[in-house]
Design an enzyme around this catalytic site. Sequence first.
Site, PDB file in Angstrom:
ATOM      1  N   LYS A 169       0.856  -1.186   0.000  1.00 14.77           N
ATOM      2  CA  LYS A 169       0.000   0.000   0.000  1.00 14.77           C
ATOM      3  C   LYS A 169       0.885   1.227   0.000  1.00 14.77           C
ATOM      4  O   LYS A 169       2.047   1.171   0.408  1.00 14.77           O
ATOM      5  CB  LYS A 169      -0.889   0.042   1.254  1.00 14.77           C
ATOM      6  CG  LYS A 169      -2.144  -0.778   1.133  1.00 14.77           C
ATOM      7  CD  LYS A 169      -3.276   0.000   0.493  1.00 14.77           C
ATOM      8  CE  LYS A 169      -4.454  -0.913   0.197  1.00 14.77           C
ATOM      9  NZ  LYS A 169      -5.555  -0.189  -0.456  1.00 14.77           N
ATOM     10  N   GLY A 186     -21.105   3.941   6.832  1.00  8.59           N
ATOM     11  CA  GLY A 186     -20.340   4.502   5.713  1.00  8.59           C
ATOM     12  C   GLY A 186     -21.075   4.232   4.419  1.00  8.59           C
ATOM     13  O   GLY A 186     -21.202   3.082   4.002  1.00  8.59           O
TER      14      GLY A 186
HETATM   15  P1  NAD Z   1     -15.332   6.097   0.541  1.00 13.47           P
HETATM   16  O1  NAD Z   1     -14.357   7.140   0.928  1.00 13.47           O
HETATM   17  O2  NAD Z   1     -15.992   6.174  -0.802  1.00 13.47           O
HETATM   18  O3  NAD Z   1     -16.529   6.005   1.617  1.00 13.47           O
HETATM   19  C1  NAD Z   1     -16.323   6.020   2.987  1.00 13.47           C
HETATM   20  C2  NAD Z   1     -17.543   6.711   3.604  1.00 13.47           C
HETATM   21  O4  NAD Z   1     -17.493   6.508   5.015  1.00 13.47           O
HETATM   22  C3  NAD Z   1     -17.585   8.211   3.356  1.00 13.47           C
HETATM   23  O5  NAD Z   1     -18.855   8.567   2.835  1.00 13.47           O
HETATM   24  C4  NAD Z   1     -17.340   8.818   4.755  1.00 13.47           C
HETATM   25  O6  NAD Z   1     -18.035  10.032   4.951  1.00 13.47           O
HETATM   26  C5  NAD Z   1     -17.875   7.714   5.637  1.00 13.47           C
HETATM   27  N1  NAD Z   1     -17.323   7.676   6.999  1.00 13.47           N
HETATM   28  C6  NAD Z   1     -16.036   7.867   7.406  1.00 13.47           C
HETATM   29  N2  NAD Z   1     -15.932   7.670   8.736  1.00 13.47           N
HETATM   30  C7  NAD Z   1     -17.187   7.370   9.183  1.00 13.47           C
HETATM   31  C8  NAD Z   1     -17.734   7.068  10.447  1.00 13.47           C
HETATM   32  N3  NAD Z   1     -16.958   7.026  11.543  1.00 13.47           N
HETATM   33  N4  NAD Z   1     -19.045   6.830  10.538  1.00 13.47           N
HETATM   34  C9  NAD Z   1     -19.839   6.867   9.440  1.00 13.47           C
HETATM   35  N5  NAD Z   1     -19.381   7.139   8.204  1.00 13.47           N
HETATM   36  C10 NAD Z   1     -18.078   7.391   8.079  1.00 13.47           C
HETATM   37  O7  NAD Z   1     -14.560   4.697   0.725  1.00 13.47           O
HETATM   38  P2  NAD Z   1     -14.928   3.286   0.070  1.00 13.47           P
HETATM   39  O8  NAD Z   1     -14.161   3.111  -1.188  1.00 13.47           O
HETATM   40  O9  NAD Z   1     -16.403   3.096   0.080  1.00 13.47           O
HETATM   41  O10 NAD Z   1     -14.257   2.301   1.143  1.00 13.47           O
HETATM   42  C11 NAD Z   1     -14.865   2.062   2.399  1.00 13.47           C
HETATM   43  C12 NAD Z   1     -13.971   1.153   3.219  1.00 13.47           C
HETATM   44  O11 NAD Z   1     -13.794  -0.087   2.532  1.00 13.47           O
HETATM   45  C13 NAD Z   1     -12.559   1.698   3.450  1.00 13.47           C
HETATM   46  O12 NAD Z   1     -12.129   1.293   4.733  1.00 13.47           O
HETATM   47  C14 NAD Z   1     -11.720   1.013   2.389  1.00 13.47           C
HETATM   48  O13 NAD Z   1     -10.366   0.879   2.778  1.00 13.47           O
HETATM   49  C15 NAD Z   1     -12.413  -0.343   2.334  1.00 13.47           C
HETATM   50  N6  NAD Z   1     -12.239  -1.016   1.062  1.00 13.47           N
HETATM   51  C16 NAD Z   1     -12.656  -0.420  -0.084  1.00 13.47           C
HETATM   52  C17 NAD Z   1     -12.502  -1.082  -1.296  1.00 13.47           C
HETATM   53  C18 NAD Z   1     -12.996  -0.477  -2.594  1.00 13.47           C
HETATM   54  O14 NAD Z   1     -13.125  -1.224  -3.584  1.00 13.47           O
HETATM   55  N7  NAD Z   1     -13.318   0.812  -2.640  1.00 13.47           N
HETATM   56  C19 NAD Z   1     -11.888  -2.337  -1.324  1.00 13.47           C
HETATM   57  C20 NAD Z   1     -11.502  -2.932  -0.123  1.00 13.47           C
HETATM   58  C21 NAD Z   1     -11.685  -2.269   1.068  1.00 13.47           C
END
Ligand code: NAD
Length: 299
Positions: free
Chosen positions: A26, A123
């Site tokens: 990463k 989220g």
């Molecule tokens: P994103 O940034 O699009 O969405 C995250 C959302 O969570 C945002 O809308 C933010 O406002 C909200 N948020 C942050 N802290 C919060 C809290 N304490 N309470 C409520 N809401 C909160 O990110 P994403 O791409 O949807 O990823 C979400 C999670 O999944 C991350 O931890 C990421 O590492 C993990 N992940 C994502 C992917 C992917 O394909 N995008 C793959 C594997 C893991």
Amino acid sequence: MRDVLRLSRAMTHKCVLLGLPAGGGKVVLPEREGVDWPGAYHYLGEVVQRLGGRYCTGPDVGTGPDELAFVAERTEFVTRPDPTGPGQLADATAEGVFAGIGASLRHLEGEEDWSARTIVVQGLGAVGSRLAARLAAAGARVIGVDLDAERAQDVGRELDIDLVDSSREFDVPCDVFAPCALGGVLHDLTVPRLACRVVAGAANNVLARPAHGDALHERGILYAPDFVISSGALIRGARFQLEGRREPVAAIGEHIGTTLSELLEVARQEGRPPARWAFDEAEARIRKRRDRAVDGGTP
Ligand code: NAD
């Protein structure tokens, strides 16, 4: 830095447990005042290019298509959700989490029975909003929450799901709590509050410490290890980079669901918390790969 090292290890664990011939890594770009972001992403692209394909980068929190476009100006080793790429990565992640929630419910009760389930999605970003849509379409009652109140309202209206105020999500009685925000949300103060039977979501490193997985186990809450259930994007990206093919999301969901079912079953037979079992199994497989490589075989 600590978080990015934990994330790197989680990526490696995803690879070995899902059977991908790769390891994990990463990147973090520290936020400092006055950073020239296009320049920073160009520089990242140059560093990645110098690695000659040993490392491929992609999207994550704070780094989306706009930022990756700068990276792509300097390297071919970047996975982007554009028409020439592997397809939407968040779709793959959401489908994997959906399949993983199904596998967890079947493990506990023999069936998903979606229409009788209440699922809290923490989220509502790229993955959480897709997951919420998938769950609602399957007939589950979805309760969403996002720190960004405007985003929560928009997604709530669009999907016609209920919303809960931020930080109250841990207290809502439900079948499944699906963390799809940031890592470290389950800790000493939140684990005792959970009123669910399953924790299964997309966020990496959901447990602040491994002991919190034990605490969930002691409370009788099933924890689907994050480095299995959230591996959809990695599978899609890696298959594209390594084999040049677009893995369909349905196949990704099936792969994750089956892997998780098997893992939960072995952990149950051994009477161990699933997160501990999965961590130890991943480390054992890494050691085996390393030994084979040292012996001159294929890692
Ligand atoms: P994103 O940034 O699009 O969405 C995250 C959302 O969570 C945002 O809308 C933010 O406002 C909200 N948020 C942050 N802290 C919060 C809290 N304490 N309470 C409520 N809401 C909160 O990110 P994403 O791409 O949807 O990823 C979400 C999670 O999944 C991350 O931890 C990421 O590492 C993990 N992940 C994502 C992917 C992917 O394909 N995008 C793959 C594997 C893991």
